[in-house]
Design a protein around this motif. Structure first.
Motif, PDB file in Angstrom:
ATOM      1  N   PRO A  97       0.803  -1.147  -0.188  1.00 45.07           N
ATOM      2  CA  PRO A  97       0.009   0.024  -0.034  1.00 45.07           C
ATOM      3  C   PRO A  97       0.684   1.306   0.108  1.00 45.07           C
ATOM      4  CG  PRO A  97      -0.181  -1.002   2.260  1.00 45.07           C
ATOM      5  CD  PRO A  97       0.736  -2.007   1.257  1.00 45.07           C
ATOM      6  N   VAL A  98       0.258   2.344  -0.659  1.00 45.52           N
ATOM      7  CA  VAL A  98       1.136   3.643  -0.623  1.00 45.52           C
ATOM      8  C   VAL A  98       0.876   4.320   0.562  1.00 45.52           C
ATOM      9  CG1 VAL A  98       1.296   5.704  -2.043  1.00 45.52           C
ATOM     10  CG2 VAL A  98       0.864   3.677  -3.292  1.00 45.52           C
ATOM     11  N   ARG A  99       1.955   4.602   1.090  1.00 47.61           N
ATOM     12  CA  ARG A  99       1.925   5.295   2.460  1.00 47.61           C
ATOM     13  C   ARG A  99       1.613   6.941   2.082  1.00 47.61           C
ATOM     14  NH1 ARG A  99       7.263   3.586   6.054  1.00 47.61           N
ATOM     15  NH2 ARG A  99       6.758   1.319   5.898  1.00 47.61           N
ATOM     16  N   ARG A 100       1.149   7.345   3.138  1.00 45.46           N
ATOM     17  CA  ARG A 100       0.824   8.913   2.939  1.00 45.46           C
ATOM     18  C   ARG A 100       2.056   9.514   3.309  1.00 45.46           C
ATOM     19  NH1 ARG A 100      -3.372   9.664   7.483  1.00 45.46           N
ATOM     20  NH2 ARG A 100      -1.447  10.605   8.075  1.00 45.46           N
ATOM     21  N   PHE A 101       2.427  10.730   2.822  1.00 43.96           N
ATOM     22  CA  PHE A 101       3.490  11.468   3.059  1.00 43.96           C
ATOM     23  C   PHE A 101       3.652  11.897   4.441  1.00 43.96           C
ATOM     24  CE2 PHE A 101       5.970  15.547   2.867  1.00 43.96           C
ATOM     25  CZ  PHE A 101       6.975  15.044   2.252  1.00 43.96           C
ATOM     26  N   SER A 102       4.826  11.708   4.990  1.00 39.81           N
ATOM     27  CA  SER A 102       5.147  11.994   6.415  1.00 39.81           C
ATOM     28  C   SER A 102       5.589  13.278   6.592  1.00 39.81           C
ATOM     29  CB  SER A 102       5.823  10.697   6.936  1.00 39.81           C
ATOM     30  OG  SER A 102       6.100  11.153   8.401  1.00 39.81           O
ATOM     31  N   TYR A 103       4.997  14.332   7.046  1.00 42.73           N
ATOM     32  CA  TYR A 103       5.850  15.614   7.340  1.00 42.73           C
ATOM     33  C   TYR A 103       6.773  15.454   8.395  1.00 42.73           C
ATOM     34  CZ  TYR A 103       2.213  17.788   4.367  1.00 42.73           C
ATOM     35  OH  TYR A 103       1.422  17.975   3.312  1.00 42.73           O
ATOM     36  N   VAL A 120      12.651  15.527   9.627  1.00 37.48           N
ATOM     37  CA  VAL A 120      13.662  14.822  10.431  1.00 37.48           C
ATOM     38  C   VAL A 120      14.699  14.744   9.146  1.00 37.48           C
ATOM     39  CG1 VAL A 120      14.607  12.590  11.397  1.00 37.48           C
ATOM     40  CG2 VAL A 120      12.604  13.777  12.158  1.00 37.48           C
ATOM     41  N   PHE A 121      14.439  14.438   7.820  1.00 40.29           N
ATOM     42  CA  PHE A 121      15.517  14.150   6.892  1.00 40.29           C
ATOM     43  C   PHE A 121      15.969  15.518   6.490  1.00 40.29           C
ATOM     44  CE2 PHE A 121      13.184   9.963   5.827  1.00 40.29           C
ATOM     45  CZ  PHE A 121      13.908   9.209   6.555  1.00 40.29           C
ATOM     46  N   THR A 122      15.241  16.456   6.477  1.00 41.46           N
ATOM     47  CA  THR A 122      15.585  17.808   5.973  1.00 41.46           C
ATOM     48  C   THR A 122      16.508  18.229   6.978  1.00 41.46           C
ATOM     49  OG1 THR A 122      13.581  18.096   4.813  1.00 41.46           O
ATOM     50  CG2 THR A 122      15.112  19.888   5.084  1.00 41.46           C
ATOM     51  N   ILE A 123      16.029  18.227   8.315  1.00 46.56           N
ATOM     52  CA  ILE A 123      17.312  18.596   9.335  1.00 46.56           C
ATOM     53  C   ILE A 123      18.503  17.991   9.133  1.00 46.56           C
ATOM     54  CG2 ILE A 123      17.767  18.478  11.733  1.00 46.56           C
ATOM     55  CD1 ILE A 123      14.365  19.222  12.290  1.00 46.56           C
ATOM     56  N   ALA A 124      18.509  16.515   8.917  1.00 48.74           N
ATOM     57  CA  ALA A 124      19.795  15.940   8.855  1.00 48.74           C
ATOM     58  C   ALA A 124      20.506  16.215   7.649  1.00 48.74           C
ATOM     59  CB  ALA A 124      19.565  14.489   8.781  1.00 48.74           C
ATOM     60  N   HIS A 157       9.594  21.614  12.439  1.00 55.08           N
ATOM     61  CA  HIS A 157       9.782  20.343  13.429  1.00 55.08           C
ATOM     62  C   HIS A 157       9.158  20.454  14.899  1.00 55.08           C
ATOM     63  CE1 HIS A 157      11.358  16.496  14.534  1.00 55.08           C
ATOM     64  NE2 HIS A 157      11.996  17.129  15.449  1.00 55.08           N
ATOM     65  N   LEU A 158       9.533  21.725  15.471  1.00 60.11           N
ATOM     66  CA  LEU A 158       8.917  22.065  16.659  1.00 60.11           C
ATOM     67  C   LEU A 158       7.526  22.279  16.725  1.00 60.11           C
ATOM     68  CD1 LEU A 158      11.816  24.580  17.925  1.00 60.11           C
ATOM     69  CD2 LEU A 158      11.238  22.115  18.824  1.00 60.11           C
ATOM     70  N   LEU A 159       6.980  22.814  15.591  1.00 57.85           N
ATOM     71  CA  LEU A 159       5.538  23.005  15.681  1.00 57.85           C
ATOM     72  C   LEU A 159       4.971  21.609  15.547  1.00 57.85           C
ATOM     73  CD1 LEU A 159       5.112  25.947  13.073  1.00 57.85           C
ATOM     74  CD2 LEU A 159       4.459  25.735  15.785  1.00 57.85           C
ATOM     75  N   LEU A 160       5.514  20.760  14.675  1.00 63.48           N
ATOM     76  CA  LEU A 160       4.875  19.290  14.449  1.00 63.48           C
ATOM     77  C   LEU A 160       4.840  18.590  15.864  1.00 63.48           C
ATOM     78  CD1 LEU A 160       6.513  18.278  11.103  1.00 63.48           C
ATOM     79  CD2 LEU A 160       4.021  18.870  11.635  1.00 63.48           C
ATOM     80  N   HIS A 161       5.856  18.708  16.531  1.00 66.10           N
ATOM     81  CA  HIS A 161       5.997  18.123  17.752  1.00 66.10           C
ATOM     82  C   HIS A 161       5.720  18.856  18.959  1.00 66.10           C
ATOM     83  CE1 HIS A 161       8.357  15.723  15.069  1.00 66.10           C
ATOM     84  NE2 HIS A 161       7.818  14.560  15.694  1.00 66.10           N
ATOM     85  N   ALA A 162       5.046  19.968  18.887  1.00 66.14           N
ATOM     86  CA  ALA A 162       4.765  20.813  19.932  1.00 66.14           C
ATOM     87  C   ALA A 162       4.286  20.237  21.257  1.00 66.14           C
ATOM     88  CB  ALA A 162       3.769  22.007  19.641  1.00 66.14           C
ATOM     89  N   SER A 163       3.540  18.950  21.249  1.00 69.34           N
ATOM     90  CA  SER A 163       2.950  18.421  22.440  1.00 69.34           C
ATOM     91  C   SER A 163       4.097  17.633  23.048  1.00 69.34           C
ATOM     92  CB  SER A 163       1.812  17.751  22.125  1.00 69.34           C
ATOM     93  OG  SER A 163       2.144  16.544  21.181  1.00 69.34           O
ATOM     94  N   VAL A 164       5.012  16.943  22.143  1.00 70.60           N
ATOM     95  CA  VAL A 164       6.130  16.366  22.565  1.00 70.60           C
ATOM     96  C   VAL A 164       7.150  17.372  23.654  1.00 70.60           C
ATOM     97  CG1 VAL A 164       8.105  14.923  22.261  1.00 70.60           C
ATOM     98  CG2 VAL A 164       5.813  14.776  21.044  1.00 70.60           C
ATOM     99  N   VAL A 165       7.379  18.536  22.964  1.00 72.23           N
ATOM    100  CA  VAL A 165       8.207  19.435  23.485  1.00 72.23           C
ATOM    101  C   VAL A 165       7.670  20.093  24.750  1.00 72.23           C
ATOM    102  CG1 VAL A 165       9.270  21.731  23.180  1.00 72.23           C
ATOM    103  CG2 VAL A 165       9.192  20.169  21.166  1.00 72.23           C
ATOM    104  N   ARG A 166       6.453  20.492  24.683  1.00 66.46           N
ATOM    105  CA  ARG A 166       5.832  21.055  25.851  1.00 66.46           C
ATOM    106  C   ARG A 166       5.607  19.760  26.947  1.00 66.46           C
ATOM    107  NH1 ARG A 166       1.753  23.018  23.662  1.00 66.46           N
ATOM    108  NH2 ARG A 166       0.606  21.173  23.166  1.00 66.46           N
ATOM    109  N   ASN A 167       5.694  18.546  26.696  1.00 66.29           N
ATOM    110  CA  ASN A 167       5.831  17.435  27.779  1.00 66.29           C
ATOM    111  C   ASN A 167       7.190  17.297  28.161  1.00 66.29           C
ATOM    112  OD1 ASN A 167       2.970  16.808  27.765  1.00 66.29           O
ATOM    113  ND2 ASN A 167       3.064  15.361  26.336  1.00 66.29           N
ATOM    114  N   LEU A 168       8.151  17.535  27.265  1.00 63.19           N
ATOM    115  CA  LEU A 168       9.386  17.280  27.704  1.00 63.19           C
ATOM    116  C   LEU A 168       9.874  18.467  28.767  1.00 63.19           C
ATOM    117  CD1 LEU A 168      11.475  16.524  24.701  1.00 63.19           C
ATOM    118  CD2 LEU A 168      11.206  15.158  26.609  1.00 63.19           C
ATOM    119  N   VAL A 169       9.458  19.663  28.680  1.00 64.09           N
ATOM    120  CA  VAL A 169       9.556  20.887  29.523  1.00 64.09           C
ATOM    121  C   VAL A 169       8.472  20.854  30.670  1.00 64.09           C
ATOM    122  CG1 VAL A 169       9.902  23.523  29.494  1.00 64.09           C
ATOM    123  CG2 VAL A 169      10.360  22.088  27.312  1.00 64.09           C
TER     124      VAL A 169
END
Length: 140
Positions: A8-14, A19-23, A78-90
């Motif tokens: 099955p064709v996967r949806r595009f993962s932002y 992550v790849f663009t940052i690397a 990336h931070l916007l995409l993971h805002a909830s994770v960042v918030r939970n880390l802090v």
């Protein structure tokens, strides 16, 4: 006889794209930064018409700067995409207190240490300055 079905064709993962663009932009900045350390200074580069892979010194500077801007924009994305994770880390949601204090302190100390080494011109920052000076003055 087996019937093969395509995967099955996967949806595009932002998130994966971020992550790849940052690397890759980190690798681009590292590579272009190393080239700029080794490249002759602007005046010498112009006088000898220095180029590497079709780019002169100013071209490498623009590549480095553009890669840096891309990096910053994608980190923000990336931070916007993971805002909830960042918030939970802090912030520990259950205790309503700062979480991961040690990690935050270690990161802040590392950044402050690097900045201080540059401002005070201490090793290894001073070694990098000396290497750039050697490449610009003595090597070229």
């Amino acid at each position: 006889m087996s019937i093969q079905t395509s995967a099955p064709v996967r949806r595009f993962s932002y998130r994966a794209a971020a992550v790849f663009t940052i690397a890759l932009s980190s690798a681009l900045m590292l590579f272009s930064g190393l080239i700029l350390v080794a490249a002759p200074s602007g005046r010498i580069a112009r006088d000898i018409a220095w180029q590497l892979w079709g780019l002169d010194r100013s071209g490498w500077e623009v590549l480095h700067l553009t890669g840096s801007v891309l990096f910053v924009l994608v980190v923000l994305w990336h931070l916007l995409l993971h805002a909830s994770v960042v918030r939970n880390l802090v912030w520990n949601a259950a205790a309503h207190s700062v979480s991961h204090r040690r990690e935050l302190v270690v990161a802040a100390v590392a950044v402050a240490l690097v900045a201080s080494l540059v401002v005070l011109d201490l090793p290894p920052a001073s070694w990098l300055r000396a290497l750039m000076g050697f490449m610009r003055r003595d090597f070229w």
